[in-house]
Design a protein around this motif. Structure first.
Motif, PDB file in Angstrom:
ATOM      1  N   ARG A   1      -3.483  -8.453   4.255  1.00 24.23           N
ATOM      2  CA  ARG A   1      -3.543  -9.203   3.001  1.00 24.23           C
ATOM      3  C   ARG A   1      -4.135  -8.337   1.890  1.00 24.23           C
ATOM      4  N   THR A   2      -3.613  -8.546   0.669  1.00 28.29           N
ATOM      5  CA  THR A   2      -4.182  -7.934  -0.525  1.00 28.29           C
ATOM      6  C   THR A   2      -4.349  -9.024  -1.574  1.00 28.29           C
TER       7      THR A   2
ATOM      8  N   LEU B   1       0.896  -2.471  -4.712  1.00 25.97           N
ATOM      9  CA  LEU B   1       0.342  -2.950  -3.444  1.00 25.97           C
ATOM     10  C   LEU B   1       1.372  -2.654  -2.369  1.00 25.97           C
TER      11      LEU B   1
ATOM     12  N   HIS C   1       2.272  -2.548   1.826  1.00 27.84           N
ATOM     13  CA  HIS C   1       1.984  -2.884   3.221  1.00 27.84           C
ATOM     14  C   HIS C   1       3.028  -2.194   4.085  1.00 27.84           C
TER      15      HIS C   1
ATOM     16  N   ASN D   1      -2.485  -0.769   4.670  1.00 30.14           N
ATOM     17  CA  ASN D   1      -2.677  -1.648   3.525  1.00 30.14           C
ATOM     18  C   ASN D   1      -3.154  -0.736   2.401  1.00 30.14           C
TER      19      ASN D   1
ATOM     20  N   VAL E   1      -3.353   0.536  -1.829  1.00 33.75           N
ATOM     21  CA  VAL E   1      -3.306   0.208  -3.249  1.00 33.75           C
ATOM     22  C   VAL E   1      -3.206   1.524  -4.010  1.00 33.75           C
TER      23      VAL E   1
ATOM     24  N   ARG F   1      -8.937  -6.641  -3.530  1.00 33.63           N
ATOM     25  CA  ARG F   1      -9.571  -6.715  -2.208  1.00 33.63           C
ATOM     26  C   ARG F   1      -8.476  -6.686  -1.153  1.00 33.63           C
ATOM     27  N   GLN F   2      -8.733  -5.945  -0.076  1.00 36.49           N
ATOM     28  CA  GLN F   2      -7.788  -5.835   1.029  1.00 36.49           C
ATOM     29  C   GLN F   2      -8.459  -6.283   2.313  1.00 36.49           C
ATOM     30  N   ASP F   3      -7.692  -6.892   3.198  1.00 34.33           N
ATOM     31  CA  ASP F   3      -8.208  -7.133   4.537  1.00 34.33           C
ATOM     32  C   ASP F   3      -7.071  -7.075   5.539  1.00 34.33           C
TER      33      ASP F   3
END
Length: 159
Positions: free
Chosen positions: A28-29, A94, A96, A105, A107, A117-119
């Motif tokens: 996720r971003t 962004l 992926h 992930n 940027v 924010r990335q996770d």
């Protein structure tokens, strides 16, 4: 997450040693607190399945490798997907990439004033793991008892 939610995100995979496990990943971003891009990977016996969801952010376009809004996206790996935003603040891409044995992930940012924010969530489930651990412990205990008996019989001959 509930078991039902996890069941939708993972698939079974069989190793050469016969151990079956489930593997899945969610990348996720977030931009300025809102979900911008989510990619789900589920590994199945027939191979990987991916699903990508974009957030409801205005001005974003689909990622196309090449020069874009001051960003050089020509070196992106094959299979990489994502979004690009170019506005008065600059350009942000962004990316992926969850194929070809990779979980990435990324940027690429040439903009100002964006909170990004990335996770990444990776799920690995080993069904019957407790039973496997118990069996391994019993095997080790049996091997240790066998070694102790062998050692005891060797010492017994010398007396």
């Amino acid at each position: 997450m509930t078991d039902a939610e996890l069941a939708d995100m993972r698939g079974g995979y069989l190793t050469a040693g016969g151990v079956v496990f489930d593997f899945g990943a969610i990348v996720r971003t977030y931009v300025d607190g809102a979900l911008a891009l989510e990619t789900r990977l589920t590994w199945t016996p027939t191979g990987p399945i991916t699903e990508q969801v974009t957030g409801d952010l205005p001005g974003w376009t689909t990622l196309i490798p090449g020069q874009f809004g001051g960003l050089d996206l020509t070196g992106l790996p094959a299979g990489a997907n994502g979004l690009v935003l170019t506005d008065e603040n600059g350009s942000t891409a962004l990316v992926h990439n969850v194929l070809n044995g990779q979980l990435q992930n990324m940027v690429l940012n040439a903009a100002n004033g964006r909170d990004i924010r990335q996770d990444m969530q990776v799920m690995l489930t080993l069904p019957n793991f407790e039973a496997m651990q118990r069996d391994y412990s019993l095997d080790r205990l049996g091997a240790q008892i066998g070694q102790d008996l062998d050692w005891g019989s060797i010492q017994g001959y010398g007396r």
